[in-house]
Design an enzyme around this catalytic site. Structure first.
Site, PDB file in Angstrom:
ATOM      1  N   GLU A  12       0.743  -1.338  -0.126  1.00  0.00           N
ATOM      2  CA  GLU A  12       0.023  -0.133   0.149  1.00  0.00           C
ATOM      3  C   GLU A  12       0.875   1.250   0.041  1.00  0.00           C
ATOM      4  O   GLU A  12       0.524   2.251  -0.625  1.00  0.00           O
ATOM      5  CB  GLU A  12      -0.753  -0.009   1.255  1.00  0.00           C
ATOM      6  CG  GLU A  12      -1.944  -1.173   1.090  1.00  0.00           C
ATOM      7  CD  GLU A  12      -2.826  -1.498   2.346  1.00  0.00           C
ATOM      8  OE1 GLU A  12      -3.833  -1.747   2.209  1.00  0.00           O
ATOM      9  OE2 GLU A  12      -2.295  -1.646   3.221  1.00  0.00           O
ATOM     10  N   GLU A  58      -3.564  -9.548   3.981  1.00  0.00           N
ATOM     11  CA  GLU A  58      -4.047  -9.404   5.130  1.00  0.00           C
ATOM     12  C   GLU A  58      -5.242 -10.279   5.528  1.00  0.00           C
ATOM     13  O   GLU A  58      -5.387 -10.890   6.725  1.00  0.00           O
ATOM     14  CB  GLU A  58      -4.808  -8.029   5.131  1.00  0.00           C
ATOM     15  CG  GLU A  58      -3.784  -6.893   5.447  1.00  0.00           C
ATOM     16  CD  GLU A  58      -3.204  -6.441   4.101  1.00  0.00           C
ATOM     17  OE1 GLU A  58      -2.606  -5.214   4.233  1.00  0.00           O
ATOM     18  OE2 GLU A  58      -3.038  -7.251   3.318  1.00  0.00           O
TER      19      GLU A  58
END
Length: 253
Positions: free
Chosen positions: A108, A128
């Site tokens: 990210e 995740e």
């Protein structure tokens, strides 16, 4: 500057290195605060033209520091997002130089940068879901803007990684190098830094913002942004330097 981040500058380029190799450069609060401060310096210092974000010890960033997370610590800066970057990128160009892993929050951070140079052995992913979490720092929202939606969906739901060759094929990264990603990023940064700083920043702004403009308003909005560039001292200097066959002496105004 925090010991979690080392910052140096050369030839108009600010180099920010996440320096937590013992933790695979996992992002903690101190590192996030240091990145935010370094980005403020990048935008405020007229001598700086381009930023590079990289990681020490052969890894870009493995994501959020889960040990810190369990202690109740957050690597999110109010108004700036994860790592002090993802919700408030700098106005000036920012290049990610990726070695090893760019995973979870590390990916990210990378996709919040404008350009990416990666070593051929680099790995990318948002795993995740494997920890019962969601890639909430832009992964599930921003990745579909940068690669095909079905591929972004696969990465988000499976948590699996892709290599540098596949990432390049998908357009997720700009260049794959066999040697140092940082050296490759410096080479790219030098080409950008040689150009008119006003024109560079406005070009970045238009590329980023114009996707949200309607067809009817695009040229009007662009004209508002480029107008000051075309009447700037730098615009005249660029033309003069071309006519006189010399390098331009940019003033940023």
């Amino acid at each position: 500057m925090s010991e979690e981040i080392t910052v140096s500058q050369e030839n108009g380029v600010l180099i920010m290195t996440i320096d937590r190799p013992e933790a695979k450069n996992a992002m903690n609060k101190a590192a996030a605060e240091a990145i935010a401060a370094a980005l403020d310096k990048l935008d405020s210092d007229d001598d700086l033209r381009v930023g590079i974000l990289t990681g020490a010890g052969g890894t870009f960033c493995s994501g959020m520091d889960l040990k810190g997370f369990l202690r109740g610590e957050s690597p999110i800066i109010e108004g700036r997002g994860f790592g002090g970057l993802v919700q408030a990128p700098p106005k000036k160009p920012l290049i990610a130089a990726v070695e090893g892993y760019a995973l979870a929050g590390g990916l990210e951070l990378m996709i919040a940068c404008d350009l990416v140079v990666a070593n051929e052995d680099a790995q990318f992913g948002i795993p995740e879901v494997k920890r019962g979490l969601v890639a909430a720092a832009g992964g599930v929202m921003m990745l579909p803007d940068q690669i095909p939606e079905r591929i972004a969906m696969e990465l988000a739901l499976s948590g699996e990684f892709i290599g540098a060759a596949r990432a390049y094929e998908l357009g997720l990264i700009n260049r794959v190098v066999s040697g140092s990603a940082l050296d490759g990023a410096k080479e790219m940064a030098a080409k950008i830094a040689a150009n008119g700083p006003l024109a560079v920043c406005v070009s970045k702004q238009i590329v980023k913002e114009s996707r949200g403009w309607s067809m009817e308003e695009r040229y009007e909005k662009q004209a508002q942004l480029i107008g000051p560039v075309f009447v700037s001292e730098d615009a005249r200097e660029g033309a003069a330097a071309f006519a006189e066959k010399r390098k331009p002496n940019w003033k940023g105004k």
